[in-house]
Design an enzyme around this catalytic site. Structure first.
Site, PDB file in Angstrom:
ATOM      1  N   ILE A 123      -4.998  -6.636  -5.921  1.00 27.88           N
ATOM      2  CA  ILE A 123      -4.372  -6.899  -4.622  1.00 27.88           C
ATOM      3  C   ILE A 123      -3.511  -8.160  -4.731  1.00 27.88           C
ATOM      4  O   ILE A 123      -2.436  -8.254  -4.145  1.00 27.88           O
ATOM      5  CB  ILE A 123      -5.443  -7.006  -3.506  1.00 27.88           C
TER       6      ILE A 123
ATOM      7  N   LYS B 210     -16.378 -14.131   0.285  1.00 33.04           N
ATOM      8  CA  LYS B 210     -16.532 -14.169  -1.173  1.00 33.04           C
ATOM      9  C   LYS B 210     -16.210 -15.570  -1.664  1.00 33.04           C
ATOM     10  O   LYS B 210     -15.093 -16.054  -1.454  1.00 33.04           O
ATOM     11  CB  LYS B 210     -15.592 -13.129  -1.799  1.00 33.04           C
TER      12      LYS B 210
HETATM   13  P1  FAD Z   1      -2.999   4.276  -3.848  1.00 31.07           P
HETATM   14  O1  FAD Z   1      -4.125   3.779  -3.057  1.00 31.07           O
HETATM   15  O2  FAD Z   1      -3.290   5.357  -4.859  1.00 31.07           O
HETATM   16  O3  FAD Z   1      -1.902   4.804  -2.845  1.00 31.07           O
HETATM   17  C1  FAD Z   1      -0.877   5.666  -3.256  1.00 31.07           C
HETATM   18  C2  FAD Z   1      -0.154   6.203  -2.030  1.00 31.07           C
HETATM   19  O4  FAD Z   1       0.944   6.994  -2.458  1.00 31.07           O
HETATM   20  C3  FAD Z   1      -1.017   7.075  -1.140  1.00 31.07           C
HETATM   21  O5  FAD Z   1      -0.724   6.820   0.212  1.00 31.07           O
HETATM   22  C4  FAD Z   1      -0.544   8.476  -1.497  1.00 31.07           C
HETATM   23  O6  FAD Z   1      -0.735   9.384  -0.443  1.00 31.07           O
HETATM   24  C5  FAD Z   1       0.936   8.201  -1.748  1.00 31.07           C
HETATM   25  N1  FAD Z   1       1.578   9.245  -2.546  1.00 31.07           N
HETATM   26  C6  FAD Z   1       1.389   9.556  -3.850  1.00 31.07           C
HETATM   27  N2  FAD Z   1       2.141  10.596  -4.195  1.00 31.07           N
HETATM   28  C7  FAD Z   1       2.845  10.947  -3.090  1.00 31.07           C
HETATM   29  C8  FAD Z   1       3.781  11.977  -2.807  1.00 31.07           C
HETATM   30  N3  FAD Z   1       4.152  12.874  -3.712  1.00 31.07           N
HETATM   31  N4  FAD Z   1       4.281  12.051  -1.558  1.00 31.07           N
HETATM   32  C9  FAD Z   1       3.921  11.173  -0.589  1.00 31.07           C
HETATM   33  N5  FAD Z   1       3.022  10.192  -0.804  1.00 31.07           N
HETATM   34  C10 FAD Z   1       2.496  10.098  -2.041  1.00 31.07           C
HETATM   35  N6  FAD Z   1      -8.191  -4.194  -6.520  1.00 31.07           N
HETATM   36  C11 FAD Z   1      -8.655  -5.365  -6.050  1.00 31.07           C
HETATM   37  O7  FAD Z   1      -7.845  -6.230  -5.686  1.00 31.07           O
HETATM   38  N7  FAD Z   1      -9.997  -5.592  -5.967  1.00 31.07           N
HETATM   39  C12 FAD Z   1     -10.910  -4.704  -6.420  1.00 31.07           C
HETATM   40  O8  FAD Z   1     -12.116  -4.942  -6.300  1.00 31.07           O
HETATM   41  C13 FAD Z   1     -10.456  -3.504  -7.000  1.00 31.07           C
HETATM   42  N8  FAD Z   1     -11.296  -2.581  -7.523  1.00 31.07           N
HETATM   43  C14 FAD Z   1     -10.798  -1.470  -8.128  1.00 31.07           C
HETATM   44  C15 FAD Z   1     -11.650  -0.576  -8.808  1.00 31.07           C
HETATM   45  C16 FAD Z   1     -11.134   0.519  -9.489  1.00 31.07           C
HETATM   46  C17 FAD Z   1     -12.053   1.428 -10.243  1.00 31.07           C
HETATM   47  C18 FAD Z   1      -9.752   0.791  -9.445  1.00 31.07           C
HETATM   48  C19 FAD Z   1      -9.184   1.997 -10.137  1.00 31.07           C
HETATM   49  C20 FAD Z   1      -8.899  -0.062  -8.769  1.00 31.07           C
HETATM   50  C21 FAD Z   1      -9.410  -1.201  -8.133  1.00 31.07           C
HETATM   51  N9  FAD Z   1      -8.555  -2.102  -7.499  1.00 31.07           N
HETATM   52  C22 FAD Z   1      -9.046  -3.276  -7.007  1.00 31.07           C
HETATM   53  C23 FAD Z   1      -7.139  -1.811  -7.376  1.00 31.07           C
HETATM   54  C24 FAD Z   1      -6.840  -1.369  -5.939  1.00 31.07           C
HETATM   55  O9  FAD Z   1      -7.636  -0.259  -5.606  1.00 31.07           O
HETATM   56  C25 FAD Z   1      -5.370  -1.022  -5.790  1.00 31.07           C
HETATM   57  O10 FAD Z   1      -4.582  -2.063  -6.291  1.00 31.07           O
HETATM   58  C26 FAD Z   1      -5.004  -0.837  -4.340  1.00 31.07           C
HETATM   59  O11 FAD Z   1      -5.860   0.084  -3.737  1.00 31.07           O
HETATM   60  C27 FAD Z   1      -3.587  -0.391  -4.209  1.00 31.07           C
HETATM   61  O12 FAD Z   1      -3.436   0.935  -4.570  1.00 31.07           O
HETATM   62  P2  FAD Z   1      -2.007   1.587  -4.340  1.00 31.07           P
HETATM   63  O13 FAD Z   1      -1.643   1.418  -2.932  1.00 31.07           O
HETATM   64  O14 FAD Z   1      -1.093   1.070  -5.382  1.00 31.07           O
HETATM   65  O15 FAD Z   1      -2.255   3.124  -4.686  1.00 31.07           O
END
Ligand code: FAD
Length: 497
Positions: free
Chosen positions: A344, A76
Site C-alpha cells: 500500500i 499497529k
Molecule cells: P486488485 O485488488 O487485484 O484490483 C484490481 C482491480 O482491477 C479490480 O477492481 C478488478 O475488478 C479490476 N480489473 C481487472 N481486470 C479488469 C477488467 N478486464 N475490466 C475491468 N476491471 C478489471 N499490501 C499491504 O500493504 N499490506 C499487506 O498486509 C498486504 N498483504 C498481502 C498479502 C498477499 C498474499 C498479497 C498477494 C498481497 C498483499 N498486499 C498487502 C498487497 C495488496 O493486497 C495490494 O497492494 C492492494 O490490494 C492493491 O491491489 P490492486 O488494487 O493493485 O489490485
C-alpha cells in the site's frame, strides 16, 4: 495538458489513486473516470499498513477516528518477527527509534557496550512502541520532547475492502466517475503507441489522455497491451504463493502484526476489530500447497470464517512503471511479498510521484524517466530490506533457510550488512521507507553483532552509561504502565464492536 484520466481497476490501488487525484487536482477541470468489474473482483488481501498511510489520509482530510470505525481498524505499532533469526527468537520492528540521544554516538552503540559488559536489558526494552505493543497498550503520540511518547508513529490494521469502499465513496462525492464493466480490449495509437481508449464487454468505449493501470497482477494495459516486460526477482525473494484465511478473534488483539517464520516461508497474523487475518506466504519449491495449508489451518487461534484462498505471485516489478501514457500503480506495477506491509505504501509513492510529475498530454520522456527512477529506487530498497530478514538468519533446519543464507546477495545489500558488521553503522537514506531505526531493529533482532562500537562511546564512564540506559528503560516502562489498553483506546476512538 492532460484533461481526461482513466483509472483501470477499483481495488485499493484504483480507489486510492482516484481519491488522491480528485483531491489534488480539484479546480483544474481534469476528469477522473474509474472502471472496475465486480465480476472480476479484487485481490481481497492487504490488511497491514505502514505509518505513511496516515499522511495520505491526512492529505485527503479524512478524520482518523471515523476511518478506524468504518474499516474495523486496530492500531499497529510494528511487526513482531518470530523464529526468524533462530527458532524461539522474537523481536519487533517498531515504528519508532530505540533509545534517545545520550551522547555523541547513536544510542545503539552505548547499548552494544552495555551488552558486552553483561548489564544490558534486551534491546527492545529501550523502545517505547515495542514495550507498548508487548504490553497491549496504546496512547497517541505527544508533542513533548521529554516524553518517550514523542518518538514513535503508528499505522493501522484494517479491512482493505472497507478502506476501498470508504475511498470510493470519498472520490465519487468529489467528482470521480465510476463505470462498472469488464474491459475486453484497448485501442492504441498507431504512431505513438499511446493508449487511446478501452472498450467494455458492453461495447462502451472510454477514451482518455492518461491511463492509470490498477488492474492487479495481470497488468491489463501495462503488460497485456504495452508489453512492458517484468523484472523477475524470484532468485532473491523466492516465495511465490500464499494461502489466506480469516478467523474469529482468538488470542490477543495486540497493536502489532505478527510474522512467524515456517519451514518454507512465513505466516502472518493481523488482528482487526472483528476478526484475525491469517496467511501463509511460501515457496512451492520448499513446501507443498497441502503442507502449507495444514501449517496455516492448525495454527489458527479461532474458527475459520471462510474457505482458505490460494494466491499466486512472482516477486519483481515492471521494467518501466510508466510506459507511454500508462502508469502502473499497485499490483500491476509489481509485487514484493507482504513481509513488511509495503504494497500500500508503494501505491502511495506511485500516486505522490504522479502528482509531483503530473504530465502534459505528450507524457514527456523526462517525466517518465524521473518517475521510473524514483519508483525503481523505492522497489530496490524494499527488496533489500525484505531480503535482510531471510539472509540474516542462523536457521539451519530447512532447505529454504540454508539456501537463503548461502545465496549471492545484491551488492547494495551486501554493503549494508558489511558496514553494520564492521562497526554498527546503519543505512541512512535522505528520504523514503526504512530509515536507520528499521534496519537496526532487524540487524539486532536477527543477531547480527557488530565487531566494534563507535569509539566515542568509550569517552563516557561505565557508571554514567549504565545510569543513562537505565533511565531510558524505566521512563519507557513507566509511560507504558500509565497508558490505556489497546482495545480500550480503540473503543474510545473508533470502535465498531
Ligand atoms: P486488485 O485488488 O487485484 O484490483 C484490481 C482491480 O482491477 C479490480 O477492481 C478488478 O475488478 C479490476 N480489473 C481487472 N481486470 C479488469 C477488467 N478486464 N475490466 C475491468 N476491471 C478489471 N499490501 C499491504 O500493504 N499490506 C499487506 O498486509 C498486504 N498483504 C498481502 C498479502 C498477499 C498474499 C498479497 C498477494 C498481497 C498483499 N498486499 C498487502 C498487497 C495488496 O493486497 C495490494 O497492494 C492492494 O490490494 C492493491 O491491489 P490492486 O488494487 O493493485 O489490485
Amino acid at each position: 495538458m492532460v484533461r481526461d484520466i482513466v483509472i483501470v481497476g477499483g481495488g485499493t490501488a484504483g480507489w486510492m489513486t482516484a481519491a488522491a487525484l480528485v483531491r489534488r487536482l480539484a479546480g483544474t477541470g481534469i476528469s477522473v473516470t474509474l472502471v472496475e468489474s465486480a465480476e472480476i473482483g479484487t485481490v481481497g488481501v492487504g490488511e497491514a499498513t505502514l505509518p505513511q498511510i496516515r499522511y495520505f489520509n491526512e492529505m485527503l482530510g479524512i478524520d482518523e477516528a471515523e476511518l478506524m470505525a468504518r474499516t474495523s481498524a486496530t492500531i499497529k505499532l510494528g511487526i513482531e518477527f518470530r523464529d526468524w533469526g533462530r527458532i524461539g527468537d522474537r523481536y519487533i520492528h517498531p515504528f519508532g527509534a530505540h533509545g534517545e540521544r545520550i551522547g555523541p554516538a547513536d544510542f545503539h552503540h552505548y547499548w552494544l557496550k552495555e551488552q558486552a559488559a553483561g548489564t544490558a536489558q534486551p534491546f527492545g526494552r529501550y523502545c517505547y512502541p515495542i514495550v507498548s505493543a508487548w504490553n497491549d497498550r496504546f496512547e497517541l503520540p505527544r508533542e513533548d520532547p521529554a516524553s518517550p511518547l514523542t518518538h514513535f508513529s503508528y499505522a493501522f490494521q484494517f479491512d482493505a475492502s472497507l478502506y476501498g469502499a470508504f475511498l470510493a465513496d470519498y472520490a465519487q462525492k468529489r467528482g470521480a466517475k465510476r463505470v462498472e464493466g469488464k474491459i475486453v480490449s484497448a485501442d492504441l495509437d498507431g504512431e505513438s503507441g499511446f493508449v487511446r481508449s478501452v472498450t467494455l464487454e458492453s461495447g462502451t468505449q472510454i477514451a482518455g489522455e492518461l491511463f492509470v493501470d490498477c488492474s492487479g497482477f495481470r497488468g491489463l494495459l501495462i503488460e497485456e497491451q504495452l508489453e512492458t516486460g517484468f523484472e523477475d526477482w524470484s532468485d532473491w525473494l523466492p516465495c511465490n504463493r500464499a494461502w489466506a484465511v480469516p478467523c474469529a478473534i482468538g488470542g490477543e488483539v495486540g497493536p502489532y502484526t505478527r510474522s512467524t517464520a515456517r519451514t518454507g516461508g512465513w505466516q502472518w497474523r493481523i488482528p482487526l476489530q472483528h476478526r484475525i487475518g491469517n496467511g501463509h506466504v511460501y515457496c512451492d519449491r520448499y513446501v507443498s500447497d497441502g503442507d502449507a495449508l495444514d501449517q496455516l489451518m492448525t495454527s489458527l487461534e479461532g474458527e475459520p470464517l471462510a474457505d482458505p484462498r490460494k494466491l499466486f505471485f512472482v516477486a519483481g516489478k515492471r521494467r518501466r512503471l510508466w510506459n507511454r501514457n500508462c502508469i502502473a500503480i499497485g499490483l500491476s506495477g509489481g509485487f514484493l511479498e507482504p513481509l513488511e506491509s509495503t504494497s500500500i505504501d508503494l501505491i502511495q509513492s506511485g500516486i505522490e510521484n504522479l502528482v509531483a510529475l503530473f504530465p502534459e498530454a505528450d507524457c514527456a520522456a523526462a517525466d517518465r524517466d524521473e518517475y521510473n527512477r524514483l519508483m525503481d529506487l523505492e522497489f530496490e530498497r524494499i527488496r533489500d530490506f525484505l531480503m535482510l530478514h531471510y539472509v540474516a538468519t542462523q536457521r539451519d533446519d530447512a532447505p529454504l533457510w540454508r539456501d537463503m543464507r548461502n545465496m549471492t546477495w545484491p551488492d547494495s545489500l551486501a554493503e549494508k550488512i558489511e558496514t553494520f558488521r564492521h562497526r554498527g553503522a546503519v543505512p541512512n537514506y535522505a528520504s523514503g521507507l526504512f530509515q536507520p531505526p528499521s534496519w537496526l531493529a532487524v540487524f539486532i533482532g536477527q543477531n547480527i553483532v557488530p565487531e566494534a562500537w563507535d569509539p566515542r562511546v568509550d569517552r563516557m564512564a561505565d557508571e554514567e552509561r549504565s545510569a543513562h540506559l537505565e533511565r531510558v528503560r524505566t521512563t519507557i516502562a513507566d509511560a507504558v504502565e500509565r497508558s490505556s489498553g489497546h482495545l480500550a483506546f480503540i473503543k474510545s476512538y473508533g470502535a465498531t464492536f
